[in-house]
Design a protein around this motif. Structure first.
Motif, PDB file in Angstrom:
ATOM      1  N   THR A  84      -1.592   6.939  -9.318  1.00  0.00           N
ATOM      2  CA  THR A  84      -0.604   5.934  -8.936  1.00  0.00           C
ATOM      3  C   THR A  84      -1.128   4.548  -9.288  1.00  0.00           C
ATOM      4  O   THR A  84      -2.279   4.215  -8.983  1.00  0.00           O
ATOM      5  N   LEU A  85      -0.282   3.772  -9.950  1.00  0.00           N
ATOM      6  CA  LEU A  85      -0.594   2.372 -10.219  1.00  0.00           C
ATOM      7  C   LEU A  85       0.244   1.520  -9.281  1.00  0.00           C
ATOM      8  O   LEU A  85       1.472   1.640  -9.253  1.00  0.00           O
ATOM      9  N   CYS A  86      -0.419   0.692  -8.505  1.00  0.00           N
ATOM     10  CA  CYS A  86       0.244  -0.163  -7.516  1.00  0.00           C
ATOM     11  C   CYS A  86      -0.062  -1.612  -7.858  1.00  0.00           C
ATOM     12  O   CYS A  86      -1.226  -2.018  -7.872  1.00  0.00           O
ATOM     13  N   LEU A  87       0.956  -2.389  -8.168  1.00  0.00           N
ATOM     14  CA  LEU A  87       0.796  -3.814  -8.440  1.00  0.00           C
ATOM     15  C   LEU A  87       1.156  -4.593  -7.185  1.00  0.00           C
ATOM     16  O   LEU A  87       2.254  -4.427  -6.636  1.00  0.00           O
ATOM     17  N   THR A  88       0.250  -5.415  -6.717  1.00  0.00           N
ATOM     18  CA  THR A  88       0.488  -6.204  -5.513  1.00  0.00           C
ATOM     19  C   THR A  88       0.235  -7.674  -5.802  1.00  0.00           C
ATOM     20  O   THR A  88      -0.684  -8.033  -6.545  1.00  0.00           O
ATOM     21  N   THR A  89       1.051  -8.525  -5.218  1.00  0.00           N
ATOM     22  CA  THR A  89       0.907  -9.961  -5.393  1.00  0.00           C
ATOM     23  C   THR A  89      -0.112 -10.506  -4.401  1.00  0.00           C
ATOM     24  O   THR A  89      -0.069 -10.188  -3.212  1.00  0.00           O
ATOM     25  N   ARG A  90      -1.014 -11.306  -4.901  1.00  0.00           N
ATOM     26  CA  ARG A  90      -1.976 -12.001  -4.048  1.00  0.00           C
ATOM     27  C   ARG A  90      -1.525 -13.451  -3.950  1.00  0.00           C
ATOM     28  O   ARG A  90      -1.485 -14.173  -4.956  1.00  0.00           O
ATOM     29  N   ALA A  91      -1.165 -13.876  -2.739  1.00  0.00           N
ATOM     30  CA  ALA A  91      -0.613 -15.210  -2.550  1.00  0.00           C
ATOM     31  C   ALA A  91      -1.630 -16.278  -2.924  1.00  0.00           C
ATOM     32  O   ALA A  91      -2.837 -16.117  -2.746  1.00  0.00           O
ATOM     33  N   GLY A  92      -1.117 -17.365  -3.448  1.00  0.00           N
ATOM     34  CA  GLY A  92      -1.974 -18.472  -3.838  1.00  0.00           C
ATOM     35  C   GLY A  92      -1.200 -19.432  -4.702  1.00  0.00           C
ATOM     36  O   GLY A  92      -0.004 -19.269  -4.923  1.00  0.00           O
ATOM     37  N   ALA A  93      -1.872 -20.451  -5.184  1.00  0.00           N
ATOM     38  CA  ALA A  93      -1.236 -21.438  -6.057  1.00  0.00           C
ATOM     39  C   ALA A  93      -2.092 -21.607  -7.309  1.00  0.00           C
ATOM     40  O   ALA A  93      -3.080 -22.344  -7.291  1.00  0.00           O
ATOM     41  N   PRO A  94      -1.740 -20.893  -8.385  1.00  0.00           N
ATOM     42  CA  PRO A  94      -0.592 -19.986  -8.517  1.00  0.00           C
ATOM     43  C   PRO A  94      -0.921 -18.597  -7.966  1.00  0.00           C
ATOM     44  O   PRO A  94      -2.097 -18.268  -7.781  1.00  0.00           O
ATOM     45  N   PRO A  95       0.102 -17.761  -7.735  1.00  0.00           N
ATOM     46  CA  PRO A  95      -0.161 -16.400  -7.266  1.00  0.00           C
ATOM     47  C   PRO A  95      -0.798 -15.553  -8.357  1.00  0.00           C
ATOM     48  O   PRO A  95      -0.656 -15.832  -9.539  1.00  0.00           O
ATOM     49  N   THR A  96      -1.507 -14.512  -7.932  1.00  0.00           N
ATOM     50  CA  THR A  96      -2.125 -13.569  -8.868  1.00  0.00           C
ATOM     51  C   THR A  96      -1.711 -12.154  -8.489  1.00  0.00           C
ATOM     52  O   THR A  96      -1.074 -11.932  -7.457  1.00  0.00           O
ATOM     53  N   THR A  97      -2.086 -11.208  -9.336  1.00  0.00           N
ATOM     54  CA  THR A  97      -1.721  -9.807  -9.123  1.00  0.00           C
ATOM     55  C   THR A  97      -2.966  -8.937  -9.129  1.00  0.00           C
ATOM     56  O   THR A  97      -3.858  -9.136  -9.956  1.00  0.00           O
ATOM     57  N   ASP A  98      -3.005  -7.972  -8.220  1.00  0.00           N
ATOM     58  CA  ASP A  98      -4.008  -6.919  -8.265  1.00  0.00           C
ATOM     59  C   ASP A  98      -3.349  -5.654  -8.803  1.00  0.00           C
ATOM     60  O   ASP A  98      -2.340  -5.197  -8.251  1.00  0.00           O
ATOM     61  N   ALA A  99      -3.906  -5.107  -9.890  1.00  0.00           N
ATOM     62  CA  ALA A  99      -3.467  -3.807 -10.402  1.00  0.00           C
ATOM     63  C   ALA A  99      -4.424  -2.769  -9.828  1.00  0.00           C
ATOM     64  O   ALA A  99      -5.602  -2.725 -10.196  1.00  0.00           O
ATOM     65  N   ILE A 100      -3.913  -1.940  -8.922  1.00  0.00           N
ATOM     66  CA  ILE A 100      -4.748  -1.003  -8.184  1.00  0.00           C
ATOM     67  C   ILE A 100      -4.415   0.412  -8.632  1.00  0.00           C
ATOM     68  O   ILE A 100      -3.259   0.838  -8.569  1.00  0.00           O
ATOM     69  N   VAL A 101      -5.423   1.141  -9.082  1.00  0.00           N
ATOM     70  CA  VAL A 101      -5.262   2.532  -9.486  1.00  0.00           C
ATOM     71  C   VAL A 101      -5.736   3.410  -8.333  1.00  0.00           C
ATOM     72  O   VAL A 101      -6.849   3.230  -7.825  1.00  0.00           O
ATOM     73  N   LEU A 102      -4.877   4.368  -7.929  1.00  0.00           N
ATOM     74  CA  LEU A 102      -5.184   5.247  -6.811  1.00  0.00           C
ATOM     75  C   LEU A 102      -5.119   6.699  -7.234  1.00  0.00           C
ATOM     76  O   LEU A 102      -4.331   7.060  -8.115  1.00  0.00           O
ATOM     77  N   GLY A 103      -5.930   7.531  -6.605  1.00  0.00           N
ATOM     78  CA  GLY A 103      -5.921   8.958  -6.867  1.00  0.00           C
ATOM     79  C   GLY A 103      -4.874   9.678  -6.050  1.00  0.00           C
ATOM     80  O   GLY A 103      -4.054   9.062  -5.352  1.00  0.00           O
ATOM     81  N   ARG A 104      -4.903  11.007  -6.096  1.00  0.00           N
ATOM     82  CA  ARG A 104      -3.885  11.810  -5.427  1.00  0.00           C
ATOM     83  C   ARG A 104      -3.854  11.575  -3.925  1.00  0.00           C
ATOM     84  O   ARG A 104      -2.809  11.649  -3.292  1.00  0.00           O
ATOM     85  N   ASP A 105      -5.003  11.268  -3.333  1.00  0.00           N
ATOM     86  CA  ASP A 105      -5.063  10.992  -1.901  1.00  0.00           C
ATOM     87  C   ASP A 105      -4.771   9.535  -1.583  1.00  0.00           C
ATOM     88  O   ASP A 105      -4.966   9.085  -0.452  1.00  0.00           O
ATOM     89  N   LEU A 106      -4.320   8.775  -2.598  1.00  0.00           N
ATOM     90  CA  LEU A 106      -4.012   7.350  -2.484  1.00  0.00           C
ATOM     91  C   LEU A 106      -5.238   6.530  -2.114  1.00  0.00           C
ATOM     92  O   LEU A 106      -5.113   5.449  -1.530  1.00  0.00           O
ATOM     93  N   LYS A 107      -6.416   7.030  -2.452  1.00  0.00           N
ATOM     94  CA  LYS A 107      -7.638   6.250  -2.296  1.00  0.00           C
ATOM     95  C   LYS A 107      -7.878   5.454  -3.581  1.00  0.00           C
ATOM     96  O   LYS A 107      -7.694   5.970  -4.686  1.00  0.00           O
ATOM     97  N   GLU A 108      -8.317   4.212  -3.414  1.00  0.00           N
ATOM     98  CA  GLU A 108      -8.485   3.320  -4.560  1.00  0.00           C
ATOM     99  C   GLU A 108      -9.588   3.792  -5.492  1.00  0.00           C
ATOM    100  O   GLU A 108     -10.689   4.134  -5.054  1.00  0.00           O
ATOM    101  N   ILE A 109      -9.277   3.805  -6.789  1.00  0.00           N
ATOM    102  CA  ILE A 109     -10.236   4.178  -7.827  1.00  0.00           C
ATOM    103  C   ILE A 109     -10.704   2.954  -8.604  1.00  0.00           C
ATOM    104  O   ILE A 109     -11.877   2.819  -8.936  1.00  0.00           O
TER     105      ILE A 109
END
Length: 332
Positions: free
Chosen positions: A103-128
Protein backbone atom coordinates in the motif's frame (compact mmCIF):
# COMPACT_ATOMS: atom_id res chain seq x y z
CA UNK A 1 -47.83 30.44 21.64
CA UNK A 2 -50.52 27.71 21.65
CA UNK A 3 -52.19 26.99 24.99
CA UNK A 4 -52.90 23.35 25.80
CA UNK A 5 -56.00 22.59 27.89
CA UNK A 6 -55.66 19.47 30.01
CA UNK A 7 -58.92 17.88 31.09
CA UNK A 8 -59.46 16.22 34.45
CA UNK A 9 -61.17 12.85 34.90
CA UNK A 10 -64.60 14.47 34.78
CA UNK A 11 -63.94 15.45 31.17
CA UNK A 12 -64.58 19.17 31.83
CA UNK A 13 -61.92 21.80 31.07
CA UNK A 14 -60.31 23.55 34.02
CA UNK A 15 -61.20 27.16 34.61
CA UNK A 16 -58.98 30.20 34.88
CA UNK A 17 -57.87 29.17 38.39
CA UNK A 18 -55.85 26.30 36.88
CA UNK A 19 -56.08 22.51 37.01
CA UNK A 20 -57.11 20.54 40.08
CA UNK A 21 -54.50 18.51 42.06
CA UNK A 22 -55.58 15.35 40.25
CA UNK A 23 -55.26 17.19 36.95
CA UNK A 24 -51.80 18.46 37.83
CA UNK A 25 -50.71 14.93 38.77
CA UNK A 26 -52.09 13.58 35.50
CA UNK A 27 -50.27 16.32 33.60
CA UNK A 28 -46.99 15.47 35.29
CA UNK A 29 -47.41 11.77 34.50
CA UNK A 30 -48.25 12.49 30.88
CA UNK A 31 -45.30 14.85 30.54
CA UNK A 32 -42.93 12.25 31.96
CA UNK A 33 -44.27 9.64 29.56
CA UNK A 34 -43.97 11.98 26.57
CA UNK A 35 -40.46 13.10 27.51
CA UNK A 36 -39.34 9.54 28.13
CA UNK A 37 -40.69 8.49 24.75
CA UNK A 38 -39.04 11.43 23.06
CA UNK A 39 -35.72 10.69 24.76
CA UNK A 40 -35.92 7.04 23.73
CA UNK A 41 -36.79 8.02 20.16
CA UNK A 42 -33.97 10.54 20.00
CA UNK A 43 -31.49 8.04 21.40
CA UNK A 44 -32.51 5.51 18.73
CA UNK A 45 -32.38 8.14 15.98
CA UNK A 46 -29.00 9.43 17.16
CA UNK A 47 -27.57 5.92 17.33
CA UNK A 48 -28.87 5.18 13.86
CA UNK A 49 -27.26 8.36 12.50
CA UNK A 50 -23.95 7.72 14.22
CA UNK A 51 -23.80 4.08 13.23
CA UNK A 52 -20.92 4.17 10.77
CA UNK A 53 -18.78 1.61 8.96
CA UNK A 54 -17.40 -1.24 11.03
CA UNK A 55 -14.01 -0.50 12.53
CA UNK A 56 -11.35 -3.16 12.36
CA UNK A 57 -8.22 -4.44 10.70
CA UNK A 58 -7.91 -3.95 6.93
CA UNK A 59 -5.88 -6.60 5.12
CA UNK A 60 -4.91 -5.00 1.78
CA UNK A 61 -3.58 -8.32 0.46
CA UNK A 62 -6.77 -10.32 0.77
CA UNK A 63 -8.25 -11.04 -2.69
CA UNK A 64 -11.82 -10.24 -3.61
CA UNK A 65 -12.09 -6.81 -2.07
CA UNK A 66 -12.07 -3.14 -2.97
CA UNK A 67 -9.55 -1.07 -1.03
CA UNK A 68 -10.21 2.66 -1.00
CA UNK A 69 -10.16 5.88 1.00
CA UNK A 70 -13.19 7.05 2.96
CA UNK A 71 -13.38 9.96 5.42
CA UNK A 72 -9.63 10.27 5.07
CA UNK A 73 -8.94 6.68 6.16
CA UNK A 74 -7.99 3.48 4.39
CA UNK A 75 -10.97 1.11 4.08
CA UNK A 76 -11.97 -2.12 2.37
CA UNK A 77 -15.22 -3.77 1.29
CA UNK A 78 -15.88 -7.16 -0.32
CA UNK A 79 -16.50 -7.12 -4.07
CA UNK A 80 -18.93 -6.31 -5.54
CA UNK A 81 -18.64 -3.26 -3.29
CA UNK A 82 -22.02 -1.69 -4.14
CA UNK A 83 -23.93 -1.32 -0.87
CA UNK A 84 -21.37 -3.30 1.15
CA UNK A 85 -20.43 -1.93 4.57
CA UNK A 86 -16.69 -1.20 4.59
CA UNK A 87 -14.16 -1.98 7.27
CA UNK A 88 -12.28 1.22 8.10
CA UNK A 89 -8.72 1.28 9.43
CA UNK A 90 -7.05 3.92 11.56
CA UNK A 91 -4.61 4.74 8.72
CA UNK A 92 -5.07 8.24 7.32
CA UNK A 93 -4.11 8.97 3.69
CA UNK A 94 -4.77 11.83 1.29
CA UNK A 95 -4.15 9.55 -1.70
CA UNK A 96 -3.60 5.81 -1.68
CA UNK A 97 -3.30 2.69 -3.83
CA UNK A 98 -2.91 -1.00 -3.04
CA UNK A 99 -1.64 -3.98 -5.04
CA UNK A 100 -0.34 -7.42 -4.00
CA UNK A 101 -0.27 -6.46 -0.33
CA UNK A 102 1.73 -3.25 -0.87
CA UNK A 103 0.00 0.00 0.00
CA UNK A 104 1.22 3.46 -0.91
CA UNK A 105 -0.18 6.17 1.35
CA UNK A 106 0.43 9.84 0.54
CA UNK A 107 -0.09 12.17 3.49
CA UNK A 108 0.21 15.93 3.68
CA UNK A 109 2.58 17.37 6.26
CA UNK A 110 1.35 20.82 7.26
CA UNK A 111 3.73 23.71 6.90
CA UNK A 112 4.60 26.72 4.79
CA UNK A 113 4.80 25.38 2.19
CA UNK A 114 3.19 21.98 2.89
CA UNK A 115 5.07 18.78 2.07
CA UNK A 116 4.09 15.18 1.40
CA UNK A 117 5.19 11.90 2.94
CA UNK A 118 5.03 8.92 0.56
CA UNK A 119 4.68 5.96 2.91
CA UNK A 120 5.01 2.37 1.70
CA UNK A 121 3.27 -0.22 3.90
CA UNK A 122 3.24 -4.00 3.90
CA UNK A 123 0.27 -6.35 4.14
CA UNK A 124 -0.03 -5.73 7.89
CA UNK A 125 -0.01 -1.96 7.17
CA UNK A 126 3.33 -1.62 8.94
CA UNK A 127 5.60 1.04 7.46
CA UNK A 128 8.38 -0.22 5.18
CA UNK A 129 9.70 3.00 3.64
CA UNK A 130 8.99 6.72 3.85
CA UNK A 131 10.03 9.34 1.27
CA UNK A 132 9.73 13.06 2.00
CA UNK A 133 8.49 15.09 -0.97
CA UNK A 134 7.63 18.68 -1.78
CA UNK A 135 4.05 19.73 -2.52
CA UNK A 136 0.66 18.17 -1.87
CA UNK A 137 -0.60 14.70 -2.92
CA UNK A 138 -2.24 14.21 -6.30
CA UNK A 139 -1.79 10.64 -7.65
CA UNK A 140 -0.64 7.30 -6.22
CA UNK A 141 -0.09 3.96 -7.96
CA UNK A 142 1.49 0.56 -7.23
CA UNK A 143 2.43 -2.02 -9.87
CA UNK A 144 0.45 -5.28 -10.01
CA UNK A 145 3.29 -7.20 -8.33
CA UNK A 146 3.48 -4.70 -5.47
CA UNK A 147 7.12 -3.92 -6.28
CA UNK A 148 6.99 -0.50 -7.96
CA UNK A 149 5.36 2.53 -6.31
CA UNK A 150 4.81 5.91 -7.91
CA UNK A 151 3.39 9.25 -6.89
CA UNK A 152 2.51 12.68 -8.23
CA UNK A 153 2.45 15.81 -6.07
CA UNK A 154 1.50 19.39 -6.90
CA UNK A 155 4.46 21.63 -6.16
CA UNK A 156 2.74 24.83 -7.33
CA UNK A 157 -0.92 25.20 -8.19
CA UNK A 158 -3.56 22.67 -7.22
CA UNK A 159 -5.33 21.78 -10.44
CA UNK A 160 -4.52 20.14 -13.77
CA UNK A 161 -7.02 22.57 -15.27
CA UNK A 162 -4.92 25.64 -14.40
CA UNK A 163 -2.03 26.92 -16.45
CA UNK A 164 0.27 27.59 -13.49
CA UNK A 165 0.67 24.16 -11.96
CA UNK A 166 3.89 22.23 -11.53
CA UNK A 167 4.21 18.58 -10.55
CA UNK A 168 6.77 16.10 -9.29
CA UNK A 169 6.30 12.45 -10.17
CA UNK A 170 8.57 9.80 -8.75
CA UNK A 171 9.16 6.04 -8.70
CA UNK A 172 10.36 3.77 -5.89
CA UNK A 173 11.56 0.22 -6.44
CA UNK A 174 10.57 -1.37 -3.13
CA UNK A 175 12.74 -4.44 -3.79
CA UNK A 176 16.03 -2.59 -4.30
CA UNK A 177 15.17 0.60 -2.42
CA UNK A 178 16.16 2.71 -5.43
CA UNK A 179 14.09 5.89 -5.60
CA UNK A 180 13.75 8.75 -8.08
CA UNK A 181 11.77 11.51 -6.41
CA UNK A 182 11.13 13.36 -9.68
CA UNK A 183 11.40 11.80 -13.15
CA UNK A 184 11.54 15.10 -15.05
CA UNK A 185 15.17 14.48 -16.09
CA UNK A 186 14.39 11.26 -17.96
CA UNK A 187 15.58 11.53 -21.60
CA UNK A 188 12.41 11.78 -23.69
CA UNK A 189 11.75 11.80 -27.43
CA UNK A 190 8.82 13.59 -29.07
CA UNK A 191 8.17 12.48 -32.66
CA UNK A 192 11.47 10.63 -32.55
CA UNK A 193 13.57 13.65 -31.56
CA UNK A 194 15.24 14.24 -28.22
CA UNK A 195 13.25 16.89 -26.40
CA UNK A 196 14.49 19.53 -23.93
CA UNK A 197 12.38 22.16 -22.17
CA UNK A 198 12.43 23.84 -18.77
CA UNK A 199 8.64 23.50 -18.39
CA UNK A 200 8.47 19.69 -18.59
CA UNK A 201 6.06 18.11 -16.10
CA UNK A 202 5.10 14.46 -15.61
CA UNK A 203 2.11 13.05 -13.78
CA UNK A 204 -0.11 9.97 -13.48
CA UNK A 205 2.28 7.00 -13.76
CA UNK A 206 1.00 3.45 -14.40
CA UNK A 207 3.08 0.26 -14.64
CA UNK A 208 3.16 -2.76 -16.93
CA UNK A 209 3.33 -6.31 -15.54
CA UNK A 210 7.11 -6.53 -16.05
CA UNK A 211 7.72 -3.74 -13.46
CA UNK A 212 9.89 -1.97 -16.02
CA UNK A 213 7.69 -0.41 -18.69
CA UNK A 214 5.49 2.43 -17.52
CA UNK A 215 3.15 5.04 -18.96
CA UNK A 216 2.65 8.63 -17.82
CA UNK A 217 1.56 12.09 -18.90
CA UNK A 218 4.07 14.62 -20.19
CA UNK A 219 3.00 18.26 -20.13
CA UNK A 220 4.94 20.96 -21.99
CA UNK A 221 4.23 24.13 -23.99
CA UNK A 222 0.50 23.87 -23.31
CA UNK A 223 0.24 20.32 -24.68
CA UNK A 224 -0.05 16.92 -23.05
CA UNK A 225 1.39 13.65 -24.34
CA UNK A 226 1.02 9.99 -23.51
CA UNK A 227 4.53 8.74 -22.69
CA UNK A 228 5.91 5.21 -22.61
CA UNK A 229 8.91 4.83 -20.32
CA UNK A 230 11.65 2.24 -19.85
CA UNK A 231 12.76 2.25 -16.21
CA UNK A 232 15.83 0.00 -16.53
CA UNK A 233 17.26 1.89 -19.51
CA UNK A 234 15.96 5.23 -18.24
CA UNK A 235 14.39 6.62 -21.38
CA UNK A 236 10.94 7.57 -22.64
CA UNK A 237 9.06 8.39 -25.84
CA UNK A 238 5.72 9.96 -26.63
CA UNK A 239 2.96 7.85 -28.21
CA UNK A 240 0.22 10.42 -28.87
CA UNK A 241 -1.08 13.84 -27.85
CA UNK A 242 -3.93 14.77 -25.53
CA UNK A 243 -3.87 11.99 -22.97
CA UNK A 244 -3.64 12.44 -19.20
CA UNK A 245 -3.42 10.15 -16.17
CA UNK A 246 -3.21 6.80 -17.98
CA UNK A 247 -4.12 3.48 -16.38
CA UNK A 248 -3.04 0.16 -17.91
CA UNK A 249 -5.45 -2.79 -17.94
CA UNK A 250 -4.50 -5.98 -16.05
CA UNK A 251 -3.85 -7.82 -19.33
CA UNK A 252 -1.67 -4.98 -20.64
CA UNK A 253 -3.72 -4.41 -23.80
CA UNK A 254 -5.61 -1.20 -23.05
CA UNK A 255 -4.93 2.21 -21.58
CA UNK A 256 -7.69 4.36 -20.14
CA UNK A 257 -7.01 8.07 -19.71
CA UNK A 258 -8.77 11.41 -19.58
CA UNK A 259 -8.76 13.38 -22.83
CA UNK A 260 -9.54 17.07 -23.28
CA UNK A 261 -12.77 17.56 -25.19
CA UNK A 262 -15.29 20.31 -25.84
CA UNK A 263 -17.38 20.76 -23.84
CA UNK A 264 -15.22 19.39 -21.10
CA UNK A 265 -12.64 19.77 -19.95
CA UNK A 266 -12.17 15.99 -20.01
CA UNK A 267 -13.77 12.70 -20.98
CA UNK A 268 -12.50 9.20 -20.26
CA UNK A 269 -11.20 7.31 -23.31
CA UNK A 270 -9.77 3.82 -23.86
CA UNK A 271 -6.86 3.16 -26.21
CA UNK A 272 -6.24 -0.27 -27.74
CA UNK A 273 -2.44 -0.46 -27.75
CA UNK A 274 -2.33 -3.02 -30.57
CA UNK A 275 -4.58 -1.19 -33.04
CA UNK A 276 -4.33 2.41 -31.86
CA UNK A 277 -8.13 2.64 -31.79
CA UNK A 278 -9.46 5.16 -29.27
CA UNK A 279 -12.95 4.80 -27.76
CA UNK A 280 -14.84 7.29 -25.57
CA UNK A 281 -16.35 5.68 -22.48
CA UNK A 282 -20.01 5.93 -21.54
CA UNK A 283 -19.31 8.25 -18.59
CA UNK A 284 -20.46 11.68 -19.88
CA UNK A 285 -19.16 13.67 -16.89
CA UNK A 286 -15.78 15.38 -16.85
CA UNK A 287 -13.58 13.13 -14.71
CA UNK A 288 -10.45 14.58 -13.11
CA UNK A 289 -8.98 11.35 -11.77
CA UNK A 290 -6.54 8.60 -12.67
CA UNK A 291 -8.91 5.72 -13.34
CA UNK A 292 -8.20 2.24 -11.97
CA UNK A 293 -9.30 -1.16 -13.27
CA UNK A 294 -12.00 -3.06 -11.44
CA UNK A 295 -11.41 -6.03 -13.75
CA UNK A 296 -10.20 -6.54 -17.33
CA UNK A 297 -13.40 -5.07 -18.77
CA UNK A 298 -14.34 -2.36 -16.26
CA UNK A 299 -12.71 0.81 -14.98
CA UNK A 300 -13.51 2.79 -11.84
CA UNK A 301 -12.88 6.39 -10.88
CA UNK A 302 -13.77 9.11 -8.40
CA UNK A 303 -16.71 11.30 -9.37
CA UNK A 304 -17.82 13.85 -6.84
CA UNK A 305 -17.58 12.19 -3.43
CA UNK A 306 -18.11 8.63 -4.68
CA UNK A 307 -16.46 5.91 -6.77
CA UNK A 308 -18.19 4.89 -10.01
CA UNK A 309 -17.48 2.23 -12.63
CA UNK A 310 -18.13 1.93 -16.36
CA UNK A 311 -17.29 -0.66 -19.06
CA UNK A 312 -13.97 -0.03 -20.81
CA UNK A 313 -15.34 -0.75 -24.31
CA UNK A 314 -17.63 2.30 -24.50
CA UNK A 315 -20.82 0.33 -23.84
CA UNK A 316 -23.18 0.33 -20.88
CA UNK A 317 -23.68 3.13 -18.38
CA UNK A 318 -21.93 4.39 -15.25
CA UNK A 319 -22.93 2.79 -11.96
CA UNK A 320 -22.20 3.68 -8.36
CA UNK A 321 -19.59 1.37 -6.86
CA UNK A 322 -18.82 2.87 -3.43
CA UNK A 323 -20.25 5.91 -1.69
CA UNK A 324 -18.10 8.48 0.12
CA UNK A 325 -14.98 6.97 -1.44
CA UNK A 326 -11.89 7.77 -3.53
CA UNK A 327 -8.53 6.18 -4.52
CA UNK A 328 -10.03 2.77 -5.34
CA UNK A 329 -7.96 -0.38 -5.94
CA UNK A 330 -9.39 -3.83 -6.68
CA UNK A 331 -7.49 -6.69 -5.05
CA UNK A 332 -7.78 -9.64 -7.40
Amino acid sequence: MDQTIIRDVSGEPEGEAGPSPRGRLLAVVLAVVVLAGAATGYAWWSAARSEGPAAGAVDPGRPGQLVFRTSGRLAAAPLPATGAAPTVSALRCDRTYTAAGTTLCLTTRAGAPPTTDAIVLGRDLKEIRRVRLAGVPSRARVSASGRMASWTVFVTGESYNSGGFSTWSGILDTRTGYVITNIEEIPVRIDGRRYHSADVNYWGITFAADDNRFYATLGTKGKTYLVEGDFANWRARTLRENAECPSLSPDGTTLVYKKRVSPGPWRLHALDLATGRETPLAEPASIDDQAAWLDERTVMYAKGRDVWSVPADGSGAPRLLAGEASSPAAVR
